[in-house]
Design a protein around this motif. Structure first.
Motif, PDB file in Angstrom:
ATOM      1  N   PHE A  48       0.810  -1.217   0.000  1.00  0.00           N
ATOM      2  CA  PHE A  48       0.000   0.000   0.000  1.00  0.00           C
ATOM      3  C   PHE A  48       0.845   1.269   0.000  1.00  0.00           C
ATOM      4  CE2 PHE A  48      -3.012  -3.157   1.417  1.00  0.00           C
ATOM      5  CZ  PHE A  48      -4.197  -2.763   0.807  1.00  0.00           C
ATOM      6  N   LEU A  49       2.165   1.124   0.034  1.00  0.00           N
ATOM      7  CA  LEU A  49       3.035   2.292  -0.026  1.00  0.00           C
ATOM      8  C   LEU A  49       3.328   2.644  -1.486  1.00  0.00           C
ATOM      9  CD1 LEU A  49       5.632   1.544   2.804  1.00  0.00           C
ATOM     10  CD2 LEU A  49       3.724   3.168   2.860  1.00  0.00           C
ATOM     11  N   PRO A  50       3.382   3.939  -1.810  1.00  0.00           N
ATOM     12  CA  PRO A  50       3.670   4.353  -3.199  1.00  0.00           C
ATOM     13  C   PRO A  50       5.151   4.217  -3.521  1.00  0.00           C
ATOM     14  CG  PRO A  50       3.403   6.287  -1.811  1.00  0.00           C
ATOM     15  CD  PRO A  50       3.108   5.100  -0.926  1.00  0.00           C
ATOM     16  N   LEU A  51       5.608   2.970  -3.616  1.00  0.00           N
ATOM     17  CA  LEU A  51       7.029   2.718  -3.816  1.00  0.00           C
ATOM     18  C   LEU A  51       7.443   2.794  -5.280  1.00  0.00           C
ATOM     19  CD1 LEU A  51       7.450  -0.297  -1.359  1.00  0.00           C
ATOM     20  CD2 LEU A  51       7.902   2.122  -0.926  1.00  0.00           C
ATOM     21  N   ASP A  52       6.499   2.581  -6.170  1.00  0.00           N
ATOM     22  CA  ASP A  52       6.824   2.609  -7.597  1.00  0.00           C
ATOM     23  C   ASP A  52       6.839   4.057  -8.066  1.00  0.00           C
ATOM     24  OD1 ASP A  52       7.181   2.204 -10.245  1.00  0.00           O
ATOM     25  OD2 ASP A  52       5.200   1.336 -10.640  1.00  0.00           O
ATOM     26  N   ARG A  53       8.014   4.624  -8.209  1.00  0.00           N
ATOM     27  CA  ARG A  53       8.163   6.035  -8.569  1.00  0.00           C
ATOM     28  C   ARG A  53       8.830   6.216  -9.926  1.00  0.00           C
ATOM     29  NH1 ARG A  53       7.073   9.510  -4.454  1.00  0.00           N
ATOM     30  NH2 ARG A  53       6.697   8.561  -2.414  1.00  0.00           N
ATOM     31  N   HIS A  54       8.835   5.203 -10.736  1.00  0.00           N
ATOM     32  CA  HIS A  54       9.412   5.288 -12.072  1.00  0.00           C
ATOM     33  C   HIS A  54       8.508   4.554 -13.057  1.00  0.00           C
ATOM     34  CE1 HIS A  54      12.995   6.043  -9.570  1.00  0.00           C
ATOM     35  NE2 HIS A  54      13.450   6.727 -10.609  1.00  0.00           N
ATOM     36  N   ILE A  55       8.483   5.034 -14.265  1.00  0.00           N
ATOM     37  CA  ILE A  55       7.882   4.287 -15.359  1.00  0.00           C
ATOM     38  C   ILE A  55       8.973   4.100 -16.409  1.00  0.00           C
ATOM     39  CG2 ILE A  55       5.542   5.084 -14.963  1.00  0.00           C
ATOM     40  CD1 ILE A  55       5.880   7.069 -17.198  1.00  0.00           C
ATOM     41  N   SER A  56       8.883   3.021 -17.131  1.00  0.00           N
ATOM     42  CA  SER A  56       9.930   2.700 -18.084  1.00  0.00           C
ATOM     43  C   SER A  56       9.329   2.380 -19.439  1.00  0.00           C
ATOM     44  CB  SER A  56      10.768   1.513 -17.584  1.00  0.00           C
ATOM     45  OG  SER A  56       9.947   0.371 -17.411  1.00  0.00           O
ATOM     46  N   GLY A  57      10.133   2.537 -20.451  1.00  0.00           N
ATOM     47  CA  GLY A  57       9.723   2.229 -21.809  1.00  0.00           C
ATOM     48  C   GLY A  57      10.948   2.050 -22.678  1.00  0.00           C
ATOM     49  N   TYR A  58      10.704   1.724 -23.925  1.00  0.00           N
ATOM     50  CA  TYR A  58      11.794   1.553 -24.879  1.00  0.00           C
ATOM     51  C   TYR A  58      12.023   2.871 -25.607  1.00  0.00           C
ATOM     52  CZ  TYR A  58      10.871  -3.313 -23.876  1.00  0.00           C
ATOM     53  OH  TYR A  58      10.686  -4.505 -23.231  1.00  0.00           O
ATOM     54  N   ALA A  59      13.291   3.182 -25.891  1.00  0.00           N
ATOM     55  CA  ALA A  59      13.624   4.497 -26.425  1.00  0.00           C
ATOM     56  C   ALA A  59      14.791   4.403 -27.393  1.00  0.00           C
ATOM     57  CB  ALA A  59      13.956   5.457 -25.283  1.00  0.00           C
ATOM     58  N   VAL A  60      15.003   5.513 -28.114  1.00  0.00           N
ATOM     59  CA  VAL A  60      16.109   5.662 -29.044  1.00  0.00           C
ATOM     60  C   VAL A  60      16.783   6.999 -28.778  1.00  0.00           C
ATOM     61  CG1 VAL A  60      16.719   6.024 -31.460  1.00  0.00           C
ATOM     62  CG2 VAL A  60      15.175   4.184 -30.847  1.00  0.00           C
ATOM     63  N   LEU A  61      18.091   6.991 -28.662  1.00  0.00           N
ATOM     64  CA  LEU A  61      18.886   8.199 -28.460  1.00  0.00           C
ATOM     65  C   LEU A  61      19.491   8.618 -29.792  1.00  0.00           C
ATOM     66  CD1 LEU A  61      20.312  10.212 -26.434  1.00  0.00           C
ATOM     67  CD2 LEU A  61      22.206   8.590 -26.448  1.00  0.00           C
ATOM     68  N   SER A  62      19.283   9.904 -30.169  1.00  0.00           N
ATOM     69  CA  SER A  62      19.827  10.420 -31.423  1.00  0.00           C
ATOM     70  C   SER A  62      20.472  11.770 -31.167  1.00  0.00           C
ATOM     71  CB  SER A  62      18.729  10.590 -32.483  1.00  0.00           C
ATOM     72  OG  SER A  62      18.060   9.373 -32.706  1.00  0.00           O
ATOM     73  N   PRO A  63      21.663  12.018 -31.721  1.00  0.00           N
ATOM     74  CA  PRO A  63      22.262  13.355 -31.601  1.00  0.00           C
ATOM     75  C   PRO A  63      21.437  14.373 -32.375  1.00  0.00           C
ATOM     76  CG  PRO A  63      23.903  11.720 -32.202  1.00  0.00           C
ATOM     77  CD  PRO A  63      22.566  11.082 -32.370  1.00  0.00           C
ATOM     78  N   VAL A  64      21.144  15.509 -31.776  1.00  0.00           N
ATOM     79  CA  VAL A  64      20.391  16.563 -32.440  1.00  0.00           C
ATOM     80  C   VAL A  64      21.292  17.204 -33.491  1.00  0.00           C
ATOM     81  CG1 VAL A  64      19.196  18.753 -32.149  1.00  0.00           C
ATOM     82  CG2 VAL A  64      18.965  16.955 -30.436  1.00  0.00           C
ATOM     83  N   GLY A  65      20.773  17.413 -34.703  1.00  0.00           N
ATOM     84  CA  GLY A  65      21.554  18.035 -35.757  1.00  0.00           C
ATOM     85  C   GLY A  65      22.500  17.083 -36.448  1.00  0.00           C
ATOM     86  N   ALA A  66      22.385  15.805 -36.225  1.00  0.00           N
ATOM     87  CA  ALA A  66      23.258  14.850 -36.884  1.00  0.00           C
ATOM     88  C   ALA A  66      22.954  14.809 -38.379  1.00  0.00           C
ATOM     89  CB  ALA A  66      23.070  13.470 -36.278  1.00  0.00           C
ATOM     90  N   ALA A  67      23.992  14.885 -39.203  1.00  0.00           N
ATOM     91  CA  ALA A  67      23.831  14.880 -40.656  1.00  0.00           C
ATOM     92  C   ALA A  67      24.466  13.619 -41.218  1.00  0.00           C
ATOM     93  CB  ALA A  67      24.476  16.112 -41.270  1.00  0.00           C
ATOM     94  N   PRO A  68      23.740  12.859 -42.021  1.00  0.00           N
ATOM     95  CA  PRO A  68      24.328  11.642 -42.591  1.00  0.00           C
ATOM     96  C   PRO A  68      25.304  11.968 -43.714  1.00  0.00           C
ATOM     97  CG  PRO A  68      22.112  11.957 -43.419  1.00  0.00           C
ATOM     98  CD  PRO A  68      22.323  13.034 -42.400  1.00  0.00           C
ATOM     99  N   ILE A  69      26.293  11.107 -43.858  1.00  0.00           N
ATOM    100  CA  ILE A  69      27.250  11.210 -44.960  1.00  0.00           C
ATOM    101  C   ILE A  69      26.822  10.194 -46.006  1.00  0.00           C
ATOM    102  CG2 ILE A  69      29.660  11.063 -45.635  1.00  0.00           C
ATOM    103  CD1 ILE A  69      30.396  11.523 -42.694  1.00  0.00           C
ATOM    104  N   VAL A  70      26.281  10.694 -47.144  1.00  0.00           N
ATOM    105  CA  VAL A  70      25.733   9.842 -48.194  1.00  0.00           C
ATOM    106  C   VAL A  70      26.309  10.293 -49.530  1.00  0.00           C
ATOM    107  CG1 VAL A  70      23.642   8.969 -49.282  1.00  0.00           C
ATOM    108  CG2 VAL A  70      23.627   9.560 -46.861  1.00  0.00           C
TER     109      VAL A  70
END
Length: 719
Positions: A446-468
């Motif tokens: 009955f204690l509010p011990l769950d203080r996190h939620i989790s999910g799946y994610a992707v990290l991307s650098p902002v402004g990243a430009a591909p070399i093509v």
């Protein structure tokens, strides 16, 4: 207790009231030795066709009772080490047993009319109990086969000979050996039966095999002089199971004969399987071969996989019971299992419910625990099946009833037993420890011990430009390395496209030819008449050459912005050919990172604006960064925008593919976070897309609230 316990006549004690006589049709016969080797006797009640196993003390008391010589019980019991108090207690227990099972000609120690009325009233069940029992288990006797079995047993007596055993054993081995040589054809036969016609055929084959199985039990019991009063069908949670009443087998003193009766059904099925397997080998394709296949497979599977299962009351259970020489194995093993559990948890130092050899007791306890675990998964599976087969809400109601009876009721019964022992439990050191642990677990729920939620994610650098490259080409030189800082326009990689150079050379030749024709149009009348066409074609070729030259200039790949080179593979070396759409690397701005995460519907409401979280890469050597929530979608996504997370690409999110669209199988909400700033390393952080998980801090939630919410959501979906 139905009757009132009447004390045995002891020296100096008042004379007890007279006991009614035992019913004359009762029979007491010698039985098989007990587990500890002591002799036993069997009490047979022909009215109810019930058998009771008696020890020496019970046999002495009932024998004196039947003869009317109650006065000599105490003296005879004393010869076997029972003092007056123990003898009196044993006598009272036998009186209770006789009264409870109505073994006397009149109720014991009570007014006859009132006692019979009480027994009749107590035997009546409430309507809900009757429905419950008949839904979960009902037995319908169909035939009384005793006379038929007695008339026909001699005609099949040859099946019990050793010659028959040898014949069917050799036939089985030969059939299996020949089938192994045609194993592909045998397996291919299964494909036909994955149809309605195949299911019906298999069902009919199963019925035939099970009828012969039960006849095997019945004929073997008849062979050893046991009467088979009924054969019929039982329904266990609406699943039909044929049965044969071989209760009278407990009259047999020979364990070998009881084992023969137990194994007769399986032996019959194995005989059928051996014959059917050989017939499948020798018969040509057609109906008869299909029938042989059905009988062979159903017999082998039913015999080896189901009938020999010792955890349910099938043949395997009775075989194990007789092998161990432990009648009523399950209730006795369960009693020992409960005793062992209480001793392990509370240390009450109670004696075991019965005295058996240490090795056997240990085995019975292990058997009890294994049976409980097996039945837990079995009944949960049956509940899920019932839930999905029946329409709602009936499926839910039946599933809950099944779980409550087969799982909830035994647990509740044990908890009630613990409640009756609460004073002793609380007085023991181990019991008090469990009390504190239980209280702590309840409080934690009955204690509010769950203080996190989790999910799946992707990290991307902002402004990243591909070399093509944009062109299929060959690498001439790689001018930079991973982690190298570059300015806008810095040359990164030099490429060469021979096909592009060839097209440019052809275009230049064509331009020269057209220019020559235009120049001589002043003197040539035919060229002068086509001058407008030639000028248009010359302009088109010049535009084409200009485009080829621009494409050639792009073969020197340059940094589109300032940043750090990242993601260059060691395979990018001189002489390698690359495709035009292939991403060779990236130029990233390492100070800013974008995190796109996907959360389930039940967690999205717990998010708060500006909530803090932590991104952890799926790769143990990948980056881990703090992040801040900046955006939350208002509705569930229709398609997954990060293919790297899709299950079709080895990711953790289950999706269905429809062309290029990836649709999540559950409701997911997209959230966006900005990761903290920080310097990038030369190896780790300069990766364009890093899959991982996100943990976001939220307001606390208790386990009890979560369970209530999940239950309410399930009920809303059903109703």
């Amino acid at each position: 207790m139905t009757g009132t316990a009447i004390p045995i006549k002891l020296p100096g004690a008042p004379t007890p009231p007279p006991l009614p006589g035992l019913r004359q049709e009762l029979r007491i016969e010698p039985g098989a030795p007990l587990v500890n080797g002591a002799p036993s006797w069997t009490l047979f009640d022909p009215v109810r066709h019930a058998f009771f196993q008696l020890g020496r003390v019970e046999f002495i008391i009932l024998t004196h009772w039947a003869s009317g010589q109650l006065g000599g019980i105490g003296a005879e019991l004393s010869r076997y080490g029972l003092d007056d108090e123990a003898a009196n207690r044993a006598f009272n227990e036998v009186v209770e047993f006789v009264a409870t099972n109505s073994l006397s000609v009149a109720p014991v120690g009570r007014d006859s009319v009132s006692t019979f009325l009480e027994q009749r009233a107590s035997s009546k069940k409430a309507a809900w109990k009757w429905l419950l029992d008949n839904y979960l288990f009902i037995r319908l006797p169909l035939v009384k086969p005793a006379d038929f079995l007695n008339r026909t047993a001699d005609r099949i007596s040859f099946l019990w000979s050793w010659q028959s055993v040898v014949f069917f054993t050799l036939l089985a081995f030969a059939g299996l050996l020949l089938v192994a040589r045609q194993w592909d054809a045998f397996l291919a036969s299964f494909l036909y039966f994955f149809s309605w016609q195949g299911v019906i055929a298999y069902g009919l084959g199963l019925v035939v095999v099970k009828i012969l199985h039960e006849l095997g039990h019945a004929y073997t019991a008849t062979r050893y002089g046991c009467r088979v009063p009924t054969m019929g069908v039982s329904f266990l949670v609406m699943m039909p199971v044929l049965y044969t009443d071989t209760t009278s087998a407990w009259r047999l003193r020979s364990r070998k004969q009881r084992l023969a009766i137990d194994c007769a059904g399986v032996a019959t099925e194995l005989m059928i399987a051996s014959v059917a397997t050989m017939l499948w080998v020798v018969l040509p394709d057609g109906m008869l071969r299909s029938v042989a296949f059905i009988l062979a497979t159903t017999s082998w599977i039913m015999s080896l996989a189901i009938n020999l299962n010792p955890f349910m009351r099938f043949d395997g259970y009775y075989v194990l019971s007789d092998l161990l020489n432990v009648p009523n194995l399950q209730p006795r093993a369960f009693a020992l299992g409960r005793w062992r559990l209480r001793e392990a948890l509370f240390g009450l130092s109670d004696p075991a419910p019965e005295i058996v050899p240490t090795k056997l007791r240990r085995g019975m306890i292990i058997y009890a625990y294994a049976t409980w675990i097996y039945r837990l998964f079995l009944f949960i599976g049956i509940a899920v099946l019932v839930y999905n087969v029946f329409f709602q809400p009936l499926g839910l109601i039946l599933a809950v009833v099944e779980l409550a009876v087969f799982i909830g009721r035994p647990v509740w019964s044990e908890l009630r037993a613990w409640a009756q022992l609460k004073d002793r439990i609380f007085s023991s050191k181990r019991g008090r420890a469990w009390l504190w642990i239980s209280g702590g677990l309840i409080l934690a729920a009955f204690l509010p011990l769950d203080r996190h939620i989790s999910g799946y994610a992707v990290l991307s650098p902002v402004g990243a430009a591909p070399i093509v490259s944009g062109e299929p080409a060959m690498i001439v030189d790689v001018l930079v390395e991973n982690g190298e800082e570059v300015a806008p326009g810095t040359a990164l990689i030099e490429l060469q496209a021979p096909e592009l150079a060839a097209q440019a050379a052809e275009t230049k030749v064509r331009i020269a030819q057209l220019q020559l024709q235009v120049d001589r149009s002043v003197a040539d009348q035919r060229d002068r008449s086509n001058r407008a066409v030639l000028e248009r074609e010359l302009a088109r070729e010049r535009n084409k050459l200009s485009g080829l030259e621009r494409r050639s200039e792009k073969l020197v790949l340059r940094a589109p912005n300032a940043g750090v080179v990242a993601g260059l593979s060691p395979d990018m070396h001189q002489g390698r050919w690359i495709g035009g759409a292939e991403v060779i690397g990236h130029v990233v701005t390492p100070s800013d990172y974008d995190v796109q995460a996907y959360l389930v519907e039940d967690d999205i409401w717990r998010l708060e604006d500006g909530a803090l979280g932590t991104f952890v890469a799926a790769d143990a050597g990948g980056p881990a960064r703090k992040a801040k929530l900046v955006e939350t979608s208002s509705s569930a996504i229709q398609r997954l925008e990060q293919p790297i997370l899709a299950s079709t690409n080895g990711g953790p999110i289950a999706v269905d593919r429809d062309g290029d669209e990836l649709t999540p199988r559950e409701a997911l909400y997209r959230v966006r976070l900005i990761a903290e700033k920080g310097a990038a390393s030369a190896e780790g952080d300069q990766i364009q897309t890093v899959p991982g998980s996100i943990q976001i801090k939220t307001s606390g939630q208790s386990f009890a609230f979560w369970a209530f919410k999940e239950t309410a959501r399930s009920l809303r979906q059903i109703f």
